[in-house]
Design an enzyme around this catalytic site. Structure first.
Site, PDB file in Angstrom:
ATOM      1  CE  LYS A 191      -3.083  -2.961  -0.235  1.00 45.96           C
ATOM      2  NZ  LYS A 191      -4.358  -3.366   0.252  1.00 45.96           N
TER       3      LYS A 191
HETATM    4  C1  LIG Z   1      -5.237  -4.457   0.572  1.00 41.06           C
HETATM    5  C2  LIG Z   1      -6.710  -4.318   0.521  1.00 41.06           C
HETATM    6  C3  LIG Z   1      -7.562  -4.809   1.540  1.00 41.06           C
HETATM    7  C4  LIG Z   1      -7.062  -5.668   2.658  1.00 41.06           C
HETATM    8  O1  LIG Z   1      -6.048  -5.108   3.397  1.00 41.06           O
HETATM    9  P1  LIG Z   1      -5.012  -6.119   4.160  1.00 41.06           P
HETATM   10  O2  LIG Z   1      -4.218  -5.139   4.968  1.00 41.06           O
HETATM   11  O3  LIG Z   1      -4.235  -6.794   3.098  1.00 41.06           O
HETATM   12  O4  LIG Z   1      -5.809  -7.033   4.989  1.00 41.06           O
HETATM   13  C5  LIG Z   1      -8.904  -4.559   1.459  1.00 41.06           C
HETATM   14  N1  LIG Z   1      -9.431  -3.885   0.430  1.00 41.06           N
HETATM   15  C6  LIG Z   1      -8.676  -3.411  -0.583  1.00 41.06           C
HETATM   16  C7  LIG Z   1      -9.332  -2.652  -1.675  1.00 41.06           C
HETATM   17  C8  LIG Z   1      -7.291  -3.631  -0.586  1.00 41.06           C
HETATM   18  O5  LIG Z   1      -6.556  -3.180  -1.603  1.00 41.06           O
END
Ligand SMILES: *Cc1c(COP(=O)(O)O)cnc(C)c1O
Length: 396
Positions: A191
């Protein structure tokens, strides 16, 4: 084709992890107190993130998926209640709802952004709909104000999944995550900012913040001094060790977003051509850089483009996902709790098809992995790779 090594989210080349994070880790390690219970870092992170977002409340948790689970759990719905969700997203968008016994109802998407729209949400609403999870896909703002206008008069709650959309703004100028009832964020490795794993949520409601925080800590109201469990909760706590790193990363978020916008702006200039729909730069924060192909101009579609760029070193994903979310065994075979099929067996009709989402995944959508550390040379090289492939597959 000789492969170029682009900066990547997978290691230091495409991340901003430096002396600030190093000092944060040591600061906590030296105290000998790594938990948030009785510590200061997670509480400070919550204050700092809430202030950045201009919201009264933030809650730090273990993952983005946990933040979304806490958000739907805080709504305190009943098993069998329906939650409208998009079919192009990370599974984390819907897993928490399923775990709460809620039935995900997939609604179709805008063909250019891949986001839910007020119209597609409205078409998916039934008398059992209690919530919508809106995903701001790749860092573009969904029309969450329009979706709130559809939902609020009906008493339907709106959760915003901003895992890909830190500091994304709506056309009205609001940060995404501040328009619905709860906004959820992820600190997973890929992210905008990362602690490996981690999650945050923001809300304007003291009651929802309280309930989400209790859900993340076994329903235990520690501030009252009483060892009791007020309702079913999990342990989704972020540690102070992670929170300290998150605070250092948060300090870099604005520069990360500015650099991703720079890269995307240059790509938009270089890739402007008939038959390619470019992302709208306004408010977008570019977790990935998405293109949508016109099938009349590029009949080979996203799979052909991916074949042509293979070996270039550029991270190009045809369709972003291999299949829409509802085409995975958890849904097609109702692999949930034993052989019960629960809660998916509570739905009258599971998953009306979403033709736009299916066409985006199978044919029109392409995502390109970019990040804040792309140099101008990286951008030029990426644009040539993509333009050469588009030239080779274009008809007419
Ligand atoms: C990465 C992501 C998640 C989940 O986050 P994690 O930290 O990997 O559990 C949920 N929704 C979207 C759109 C994502 O890109």
């Amino acid at each position: 084709m000789t492969a170029r090594t682009y900066p990547t989210w997978d290691n230091a080349s495409g991340r901003r992890i430096g002396v600030e994070e190093e000092q944060a880790v040591l600061r906590v390690l030296h105290t000998g107190h790594l938990s948030r219970i009785g510590g200061v870092e997670a509480a400070a992170l919550e204050r700092e993130f809430a202030d950045l977002m201009g919201m009264p409340h933030a809650v730090a948790v273990a993952t983005g998926t946990a933040s979304l689970h806490c958000a739907v759990a805080a709504l305190d719905l009943n098993p069998g209640d329906e939650v409208v969700v998009p079919p192009i997203t990370d599974a984390g968008t819907v897993i928490g709802a399923l775990a709460q016994g809620l039935v995900p109802v997939f609604a179709d998407l805008d063909p250019l952004t891949g986001c839910l729209t007020p119209e597609t949400v409205e078409a998916a609403i039934t008398p059992r709909t209690r919530a919508v999870v809106v995903v701001h896909l790749f860092g573009a703002a969904a029309d969450v104000e329009g979706i709130v206008d559809v939902c609020r008069p009906r008493g339907i709650r709106v959760v915003e999944d901003c895992a890909q959309a830190y500091l994304t703004t709506t056309p009205q100028g609001a940060f995404v995550g501040t328009v619905g009832d709860v906004g959820c964020f992820s600190l997973q490795q890929s992210k905008h900012i990362t602690t490996g794993d981690g999650g945050l949520l923001v809300t304007g409601s003291a009651a929802l913040a309280r309930r989400a925080a209790l859900f993340a800590d076994k329903g235990w109201p520690r501030d009252t001094g009483e060892r009791t469990h007020l309702f079913l909760g999990l342990n989704y706590r972020m540690t102070d060790l992670v929170a300290a790193v998150a605070r250092a990363q948060l300090g870099k978020l604005e520069s990360v977003v500015a650099d991703r916008r720079r890269v995307a702006g240059m790509l938009n200039t270089a890739l402007s051509r008939p038959g390619v729909h470019l992302p709208n730069l306004l408010g977008h924060t570019f977790w990935l850089y998405p293109l949508v192909l016109d099938r009349a101009v590029f009949p080979g579609g996203n799979r052909r483009l991916a074949e042509l760029v293979e070996g270039s070193g550029l991270a190009v994903s045809p369709g972003y996902l291999q299949r829409v979310l509802y085409d995975n065994p958890v849904f097609t075979e109702k692999r949930t709790f034993g052989d019960s099929g629960w809660p998916l067996n509570l739905a009258d009709e599971l998953f009306p098809s979403c033709p736009t989402a299916e066409a985006m995944v199978a044919q029109t959508l392409v995502t390109v992995g970019i990040n804040e550390n792309f140099t101008d040379d990286d951008v030029s090289a990426a644009a040539s790779v993509l333009n050469d492939a588009l030239d080779a597959m274009q008809v007419g």
